[in-house]
Design a protein around this motif. Sequence first.
Motif, mmCIF file in Angstrom:
data_model
loop_
_atom_site.group_PDB
_atom_site.id
_atom_site.type_symbol
_atom_site.label_atom_id
_atom_site.label_comp_id
_atom_site.label_asym_id
_atom_site.label_seq_id
_atom_site.Cartn_x
_atom_site.Cartn_y
_atom_site.Cartn_z
ATOM 1 N N TRP A 281 16.433 23.738 -5.660
ATOM 2 C CA TRP A 281 15.991 22.442 -5.142
ATOM 3 C C TRP A 281 17.081 21.382 -5.299
ATOM 4 O O TRP A 281 17.259 20.522 -4.436
ATOM 5 C CB TRP A 281 14.717 22.008 -5.857
ATOM 6 N N VAL A 282 17.816 21.444 -6.422
ATOM 7 C CA VAL A 282 18.921 20.510 -6.639
ATOM 8 C C VAL A 282 20.019 20.735 -5.606
ATOM 9 O O VAL A 282 20.528 19.792 -4.979
ATOM 10 C CB VAL A 282 19.485 20.669 -8.061
ATOM 11 N N ILE A 283 20.399 21.997 -5.426
ATOM 12 C CA ILE A 283 21.450 22.324 -4.466
ATOM 13 C C ILE A 283 21.030 21.947 -3.055
ATOM 14 O O ILE A 283 21.822 21.402 -2.272
ATOM 15 C CB ILE A 283 21.806 23.824 -4.562
ATOM 16 N N ALA A 284 19.763 22.201 -2.722
ATOM 17 C CA ALA A 284 19.262 21.867 -1.382
ATOM 18 C C ALA A 284 19.360 20.365 -1.130
ATOM 19 O O ALA A 284 19.727 19.924 -0.024
ATOM 20 C CB ALA A 284 17.818 22.333 -1.229
ATOM 21 N N GLY A 285 19.060 19.547 -2.145
ATOM 22 C CA GLY A 285 19.173 18.097 -1.981
ATOM 23 C C GLY A 285 20.602 17.653 -1.726
ATOM 24 O O GLY A 285 20.857 16.780 -0.886
ATOM 25 N N LEU A 286 21.543 18.264 -2.427
ATOM 26 C CA LEU A 286 22.958 17.931 -2.221
ATOM 27 C C LEU A 286 23.444 18.396 -0.849
ATOM 28 O O LEU A 286 24.288 17.737 -0.225
ATOM 29 C CB LEU A 286 23.798 18.559 -3.330
ATOM 30 N N VAL A 287 22.925 19.518 -0.386
ATOM 31 C CA VAL A 287 23.271 20.009 0.951
ATOM 32 C C VAL A 287 22.892 18.971 2.007
ATOM 33 O O VAL A 287 23.648 18.726 2.960
ATOM 34 C CB VAL A 287 22.565 21.352 1.226
ATOM 35 N N LEU A 288 21.742 18.342 1.824
ATOM 36 C CA LEU A 288 21.296 17.329 2.793
ATOM 37 C C LEU A 288 22.280 16.168 2.878
ATOM 38 O O LEU A 288 22.473 15.576 3.947
ATOM 39 C CB LEU A 288 19.910 16.814 2.401
ATOM 40 N N LEU A 289 22.923 15.842 1.753
ATOM 41 C CA LEU A 289 23.854 14.717 1.722
ATOM 42 C C LEU A 289 25.201 15.032 2.375
ATOM 43 O O LEU A 289 25.838 14.149 2.951
ATOM 44 C CB LEU A 289 24.100 14.275 0.275
ATOM 45 N N THR B 9 28.666 23.268 -5.911
ATOM 46 C CA THR B 9 28.062 24.270 -5.034
ATOM 47 C C THR B 9 27.245 23.608 -3.933
ATOM 48 O O THR B 9 27.356 23.959 -2.753
ATOM 49 C CB THR B 9 27.163 25.220 -5.851
ATOM 50 N N GLY B 10 26.434 22.620 -4.298
ATOM 51 C CA GLY B 10 25.599 21.944 -3.305
ATOM 52 C C GLY B 10 26.403 21.157 -2.287
ATOM 53 O O GLY B 10 26.137 21.220 -1.083
ATOM 54 N N LEU B 11 27.398 20.414 -2.754
ATOM 55 C CA LEU B 11 28.190 19.582 -1.844
ATOM 56 C C LEU B 11 29.055 20.428 -0.910
ATOM 57 O O LEU B 11 29.146 20.141 0.294
ATOM 58 C CB LEU B 11 29.068 18.620 -2.648
ATOM 59 N N SER B 12 29.686 21.468 -1.457
ATOM 60 C CA SER B 12 30.511 22.323 -0.603
ATOM 61 C C SER B 12 29.653 23.119 0.371
ATOM 62 O O SER B 12 30.035 23.334 1.529
ATOM 63 C CB SER B 12 31.364 23.264 -1.455
ATOM 64 N N SER B 13 28.469 23.527 -0.068
ATOM 65 C CA SER B 13 27.560 24.239 0.828
ATOM 66 C C SER B 13 27.115 23.333 1.970
ATOM 67 O O SER B 13 27.028 23.766 3.125
ATOM 68 C CB SER B 13 26.343 24.740 0.043
ATOM 69 N N GLY B 14 26.844 22.061 1.658
ATOM 70 C CA GLY B 14 26.452 21.126 2.704
ATOM 71 C C GLY B 14 27.564 20.887 3.705
ATOM 72 O O GLY B 14 27.335 20.874 4.920
ATOM 73 N N PHE B 15 28.793 20.694 3.202
ATOM 74 C CA PHE B 15 29.920 20.477 4.110
ATOM 75 C C PHE B 15 30.105 21.682 5.025
ATOM 76 O O PHE B 15 30.305 21.535 6.237
ATOM 77 C CB PHE B 15 31.197 20.223 3.316
ATOM 78 N N LEU B 16 30.007 22.898 4.465
ATOM 79 C CA LEU B 16 30.178 24.104 5.277
ATOM 80 C C LEU B 16 29.002 24.327 6.212
ATOM 81 O O LEU B 16 29.154 24.961 7.260
ATOM 82 C CB LEU B 16 30.371 25.317 4.370
ATOM 83 N N THR B 17 27.842 23.803 5.870
ATOM 84 C CA THR B 17 26.706 23.858 6.793
ATOM 85 C C THR B 17 27.045 23.097 8.067
ATOM 86 O O THR B 17 26.786 23.557 9.179
ATOM 87 C CB THR B 17 25.450 23.249 6.145
ATOM 88 N N GLY C 251 17.895 22.620 8.549
ATOM 89 C CA GLY C 251 17.302 21.350 8.971
ATOM 90 C C GLY C 251 18.302 20.217 8.928
ATOM 91 O O GLY C 251 18.350 19.369 9.830
ATOM 92 N N ALA C 252 19.140 20.206 7.874
ATOM 93 C CA ALA C 252 20.167 19.165 7.767
ATOM 94 C C ALA C 252 21.184 19.284 8.880
ATOM 95 O O ALA C 252 21.665 18.271 9.421
ATOM 96 C CB ALA C 252 20.858 19.263 6.407
ATOM 97 N N GLY C 253 21.538 20.508 9.238
ATOM 98 C CA GLY C 253 22.490 20.719 10.318
ATOM 99 C C GLY C 253 21.978 20.199 11.651
ATOM 100 O O GLY C 253 22.714 19.557 12.412
#
Length: 246
Positions: free
Chosen positions: A77-85, A135-143, A180-182
């Motif tokens: 859930w923490v990583i998912a929130g960072l992915v959204l950002l 992990t969350g921020l890099s995953s979001g950027f790569l998303t 969803g963020a993408g």
Amino acid sequence: MLIADFTLLQIAVALASGFGAAFVRGLTGFGMAILLVPVLALALTPVEAVLVTNTVSLLLGLSEFRRLRQHAERSAWVIAGLVLLATLPGLAVLSATPAPLARLLIALVALSAFAAILLPSRPADLPGKATTALTGLSSGFLTGFAGMPGPPVVPYYVGRAIPRAMAKASMILIFTFASGAGLASGALLGELHWRQLALGAALLPIVLLGNWLGSLAFGRIADATWRIFVAVVLAAAAIAALIKLL
């Protein structure tokens, strides 16, 4: 009748790659984007490939959301929130990157996931806050940039000695939020159009079938075999994408 003005070849590539990627997702808990985006990017533009993949991944994840919520690790859930950002900046960079260069970089992202999975296995203990945040921020950027939230996330979970059912649910939960963020980022940047949503929705039945078949196989293989298969899938996806580009 063609779907949203895509050619027969583009639709055929999407159907074939969608089935294969969904089977791997059902078996491993990831692989949808890592396998699907590089192949689709050869038939569509990179941005279209990312947004079509996000569409079908979101629909598939929502169909499993109750189970994911029950079995995922809290860190998901923490990583998912960072992915959204971090997704919107990644898609903005993709939109400004020439298509040939973007295709090469997307293939290299897939290759990086294979390299990361070769790192030594770690204890089941949760990584530190800095590791989780990165992990969350890099995953979001790569998303956003590659439609691939997996390269940072897969080693985070598969590389630890936790139950594979928990690892799988955690990864898929994050990937659902990432999809969803993408799509939301694509809409904000004016890159999301109805034809991408239509093709993604059209792929859902074949993707559901592939995912179901992969899930059946998931419960019949040993943990060590599963981890080996994860590494093989990552290597095959990266090598195939690089060969086709070079």
